[in-house]
Design a protein around this motif. Structure first.
Motif, PDB file in Angstrom:
ATOM      1  N   THR A   1       0.844  -1.208   0.000  1.00  0.00           N
ATOM      2  CA  THR A   1       0.000   0.000   0.000  1.00  0.00           C
ATOM      3  C   THR A   1       0.876   1.255   0.000  1.00  0.00           C
ATOM      4  OG1 THR A   1      -1.695  -1.224   1.179  1.00  0.00           O
ATOM      5  CG2 THR A   1      -1.911   1.164   1.167  1.00  0.00           C
TER       6      THR A   1
ATOM      7  N   VAL B   1      -8.399  -0.251   3.426  1.00  0.00           N
ATOM      8  CA  VAL B   1      -7.698  -1.333   2.734  1.00  0.00           C
ATOM      9  C   VAL B   1      -7.041  -2.293   3.715  1.00  0.00           C
ATOM     10  CG1 VAL B   1      -5.514  -0.031   2.568  1.00  0.00           C
ATOM     11  CG2 VAL B   1      -5.922  -1.914   0.990  1.00  0.00           C
ATOM     12  N   GLY B   2      -6.885  -3.536   3.289  1.00  0.00           N
ATOM     13  CA  GLY B   2      -6.083  -4.487   4.053  1.00  0.00           C
ATOM     14  C   GLY B   2      -6.848  -5.693   4.534  1.00  0.00           C
TER      15      GLY B   2
ATOM     16  N   TRP C   1     -10.430  -3.390  -2.406  1.00  0.00           N
ATOM     17  CA  TRP C   1      -9.822  -4.725  -2.350  1.00  0.00           C
ATOM     18  C   TRP C   1      -8.726  -4.829  -3.401  1.00  0.00           C
ATOM     19  CZ3 TRP C   1      -8.936  -8.488  -5.968  1.00  0.00           C
ATOM     20  CH2 TRP C   1      -8.377  -9.682  -5.476  1.00  0.00           C
TER      21      TRP C   1
ATOM     22  N   ASP D   1      -8.669 -15.570  -2.011  1.00  0.00           N
ATOM     23  CA  ASP D   1      -9.690 -15.059  -1.097  1.00  0.00           C
ATOM     24  C   ASP D   1     -11.033 -15.712  -1.390  1.00  0.00           C
ATOM     25  OD1 ASP D   1      -8.380 -13.198   0.533  1.00  0.00           O
ATOM     26  OD2 ASP D   1      -8.426 -11.670  -1.020  1.00  0.00           O
TER      27      ASP D   1
ATOM     28  N   ARG E   1      -0.258  -9.629   6.015  1.00  0.00           N
ATOM     29  CA  ARG E   1      -0.345 -11.050   5.700  1.00  0.00           C
ATOM     30  C   ARG E   1       0.758 -11.823   6.378  1.00  0.00           C
ATOM     31  NH1 ARG E   1      -1.133 -11.106  -0.693  1.00  0.00           N
ATOM     32  NH2 ARG E   1      -0.363 -13.227  -0.565  1.00  0.00           N
TER      33      ARG E   1
HETATM   34  C1  6R9 Z   1      -3.339  -4.199  -0.297  1.00  0.00           C
HETATM   35  C2  6R9 Z   1      -3.063  -5.356   0.612  1.00  0.00           C
HETATM   36  C3  6R9 Z   1      -3.920  -8.825   0.442  1.00  0.00           C
HETATM   37  C4  6R9 Z   1      -5.038  -9.547   1.174  1.00  0.00           C
HETATM   38  C5  6R9 Z   1      -6.180  -9.919   0.271  1.00  0.00           C
HETATM   39  C6  6R9 Z   1      -7.330  -9.946   1.260  1.00  0.00           C
HETATM   40  C7  6R9 Z   1      -7.028  -8.810   2.206  1.00  0.00           C
HETATM   41  C8  6R9 Z   1      -7.067  -6.438   1.310  1.00  0.00           C
HETATM   42  C9  6R9 Z   1      -9.183  -5.952   1.451  1.00  0.00           C
HETATM   43  C10 6R9 Z   1      -8.992  -7.289   1.885  1.00  0.00           C
HETATM   44  C11 6R9 Z   1     -11.262  -7.505   2.250  1.00  0.00           C
HETATM   45  C12 6R9 Z   1     -10.518  -5.413   1.461  1.00  0.00           C
HETATM   46  N1  6R9 Z   1      -7.669  -7.542   1.788  1.00  0.00           N
HETATM   47  N2  6R9 Z   1      -7.968  -5.460   1.121  1.00  0.00           N
HETATM   48  N3  6R9 Z   1     -10.029  -8.055   2.278  1.00  0.00           N
HETATM   49  N4  6R9 Z   1     -11.522  -6.239   1.881  1.00  0.00           N
HETATM   50  N5  6R9 Z   1     -10.791  -4.145   1.106  1.00  0.00           N
HETATM   51  O1  6R9 Z   1      -3.614  -5.437   1.690  1.00  0.00           O
HETATM   52  O2  6R9 Z   1      -2.186  -6.296   0.113  1.00  0.00           O
HETATM   53  O3  6R9 Z   1      -0.844  -7.222   2.047  1.00  0.00           O
HETATM   54  O4  6R9 Z   1      -0.959  -8.384  -0.203  1.00  0.00           O
HETATM   55  O5  6R9 Z   1      -2.922  -8.377   1.358  1.00  0.00           O
HETATM   56  O6  6R9 Z   1      -5.607  -8.667   2.155  1.00  0.00           O
HETATM   57  O7  6R9 Z   1      -7.333 -11.164   1.960  1.00  0.00           O
HETATM   58  O8  6R9 Z   1      -5.928 -11.155  -0.352  1.00  0.00           O
HETATM   59  P1  6R9 Z   1      -1.645  -7.593   0.851  1.00  0.00           P
END
Ligand code: 6R9
Length: 654
Positions: A315, A390-391, A417, A506, A532
């Motif tokens: 991010t 986000v996240g 997402w 996911d 993660r």
């Molecule tokens: C940008 C980021 C990716 C994983 C993704 C999912 C979760 C991220 C989300 C979300 C639900 C959202 N994730 N944003 N789940 N709603 N708006 O976070 O990258 O660290 O690679 O993580 O995070 O599970 O697969 P990264």
């Protein structure tokens, strides 16, 4: 699973809807027509988005998917990412515009950098790196706090075509060493330390220790931030102020191929070894700049943007460095923790700089929610017009609180997402178009096509759940896993090979309108505070402790962090009961091996682990224990009495 389904049923009952504000809708960057335009001719749509960059040589082909799943975007095109993020704004007469309002954690410790300042700093750093022997294609690791030099360092690498790999400053020496080793980083850029939670916290010692575990590093470039004492190796260590400050301010950026590697970002996979996600230059920059402009409805001349992520995560790469700077925005960069020196720090920063767009993570929102609205209410945040999340999935209550308390009920919330692998935002509401639903990321943005599919890859009907997939390639997609093409194909493209879909890992559900609710990972990856972590990686860390025989790790629901690390550990016989400090000792050990974010919230010493006949640990059952639920179906266990043993053991220990 039944628990997830139940949560989901509750979520889908959520019927609050928020319309886009009229003035925003009437003047929005992205309108409903963009969906149609992209659908009609996706490549033409992306070619149009690519025009927002300055190309040295124009591409001759938008997408080359001949060797799928290895994509090439904008083939034949040449550009320099740093030039696009810095120089071209100066050339356009915006040299005096503030690029970064930097806020150090100690109060009053601030610095403003204009685009002209950034151009000088990046040029000097690029010259210094070349002087240190870094050549095009060499990897440079960056292990830094949130100071302007971190961004300067990234852009200097991009400028000379040396892919960077930023390692989060919270990671341990071991985690750093394995990343340095995997991408064979020749140079590390770091600092003596940074300020966190009110005091100076050291970074350089972890680099020194990492160098005892790998011998790939030739030079370590050290920024002086805190002034704390550092150990010094004259053959290797170089002060930033010695070599960068004296370097020439003139540097001509070279145009690189659109597919030239820009960076490698490590992220957790289902096996212990982190994956080096490779992003290249042209497509990635198109993805970041387009989404930053469209999803946040960016008006570069008037907006003040702030993304609270760390640059050690994707991010920070896409939405602090490459997207915002390519778009020439003014942004805030904050070094420290949200509650230092007091809990209203973030809101004071928003007030002081008149932040208009704010992007953060649900875990932060939940922790503020717990503190109540009185603290944010003390600051005037009427400048805010768009909020992002986000996240991880954002709970409807957190969404509504965010919108109401932080956004004064004026601001759309964009729940975005995406993943390290996708490079930029994939599914999100559009602030001028979408009627927001708390808890749903809604649908793929214009240019992106996603679906929710069943085991066979068939699209599920509305109202059903399945796997989230991306159904066609996109410019900012990862190109491979660094040094491991097979793992790239295996991890992302083999699950739905027949359809040629990208498997995101996911789970998701479509509601009755077809809008997407992301449920979280379907693999053994946990999401702790939006970060993660792989269960296997933590298990390996535990097993590396001399007293541990076996370990199983699960992510259990946690009110603050989304998920928390819970570990079940079998001790070696010779360790006896491990001693009174065993749990503390193991927590410390994981902290040291991986980093503080991986520290288990709970460690349970157990006599056995539940395994299937084929020897697979049934994490589902352990999750039941960790979340204090009645233990589910145990019939596939090789020995069904194991769960009783585990529960008894835990009761006795408690
Ligand atoms: C940008 C980021 C990716 C994983 C993704 C999912 C979760 C991220 C989300 C979300 C639900 C959202 N994730 N944003 N789940 N709603 N708006 O976070 O990258 O660290 O690679 O993580 O995070 O599970 O697969 P990264």
């Amino acid at each position: 699973m039944s628990d997830t389904a139940e949560t989901l049923e509750n979520l889908l009952k959520e019927d609050r809807r928020f319309e886009p504000p009229a003035d925003l809708a009437s003047n929005a960057n992205l309108t409903a027509e963009a969906y149609d335009a992209a659908e009609k001719d996706r490549e033409a749509f992306w070619a149009e988005q690519a025009e927002r960059l300055t190309w040295d040589t124009k591409w001759d082909r938008v997408l080359d998917w001949d060797n799928a799943p290895f994509a090439k975007w904008f083939t034949g095109g040449k550009l320099n990412a740093a030039y696009n993020c810095v120089d071209r704004h100066v050339e356009a007469g915006k040299g005096d515009k503030v690029a970064i309002h930097w806020v150090g954690e100690p109060e009053g410790d601030t610095r403003d950098l204009t685009y002209a300042d950034l151009q000088r700093e990046v040029s000097k750093a690029a010259n210094a790196l070349t002087e240190l022997g870094v050549e095009t294609g060499d990897r440079v690791a960056i292990y830094m706090p949130m100071i302007p030099e971190a961004i300067v360092a990234m852009l200097a690498c991009a400028r000379i075509g040396a892919p960077h790999t930023v390692v989060f400053g919270g990671f341990s020496a071991d985690a750093l060493a394995s990343r340095l080793d995997d991408c064979q980083a020749k140079v590390v850029i770091t600092s003596d330390g940074g300020y966190r939670r009110g005091s100076a916290s050291a970074l350089k010692p972890a680099v020194d220790e990492a160098r005892t575990k790998t011998d790939v590093v030739r030079k370590v470039l050290v920024v002086r931030r805190t002034g704390q004492d550092v150990a010094w190796d004259d053959d290797v260590d170089v002060w930033w102020h010695d070599v960068v400050d004296s370097a020439s301010e003139e540097h001509t950026p070279e145009a690189f191929d659109a597919e030239h590697p820009l960076y490698v970002m490590y992220t957790s996979g289902t096996t212990g070894k982190p994956k080096g996600i490779l992003h290249t230059t042209g497509g990635y920059l198109v993805g970041c700049s387009y989404t930053h402009w469209g999803v946040f409805d960016l008006k570069p001349d008037t907006d003040v943007y702030w993304c609270s992520a760390d640059i050690g995560w994707v991010t920070g790469h896409s939405y602090i460095v490459y997207g915002p700077l390519a778009n020439g925005v003014t942004q805030v960069l904050y070094e420290g923790t949200p509650d230092t020196p007091e809990r209203g720090r973030w809101w004071q920063i928003i007030e002081k700089y008149g932040v208009t767009i704010f992007y953060t993570a649900p875990t932060a929102i939940r922790s503020f929610m717990k503190q109540g609205h009185e603290i944010p209410d003390r600051s005037d945040m009427s400048s805010l017009r768009i909020l992002g999340s986000v996240g991880e999935p954002i709970n409807p209550e957190a969404y509504v609180w965010y919108r109401h308390v932080i956004g004064g009920d004026r601001t759309p919330v964009v729940d975005t997402w995406w993943q390290t692998e996708t490079g930029s935002i994939m599914i999100s509401p559009l602030p001028g178009v979408t009627h927001g639903k708390p808890g749903s990321a809604m649908k793929a943005i214009p240019g992106i096509t996603t679906d929710v599919v069943d085991d066979e890859g068939n699209s599920v009907p509305n109202g059903s759940g399945g796997y989230l997939v991306v159904t066609s390639p996109w410019p900012s997609m990862l190109r491979t896993i660094w040094g491991d093409d097979d793992r790239y194909v295996d991890t992302y493209w083999s699950r739905f090979k027949k359809q040629g879909y990208y498997f995101a890992g996911d789970g998701a559900k479509k509601d009755s309108d077809g809008d997407v609710w992301v449920l979280g990972r379907v693999d053994d990856v946990m999401n702790v505070s939006g970060h993660r972590l792989s269960t296997t990686e933590i298990e390996s860390a535990l097993v590396s402790h001399p007293k541990v025989a076996e370990a199983a790790v699960v992510g259990a629901k946690d009110e603050d962090t989304g998920q928390a690390v819970c570990a079940f550990v079998i001790l070696r016989e010779e360790a006896g009961d491990g001693g009174p400090e065993i749990v503390q000792e193991l927590r410390q050990h994981v902290r040291k091996e991986i980093g503080p974010i991986a520290t288990p919230r709970q460690i349970m010493i157990v006599p056995e682990l539940p395994k299937t006949r084929s020897g697979k640990i049934m994490r589902r059952l352990l999750r039941d224990v960790a979340e204090h639920r009645e233990v589910g179906d145990v019939t596939t266990l090789a020995d069904s009495s194991v769960m009783e043993l585990i529960s008894e053991g835990i009761d006795k220990g408690a």
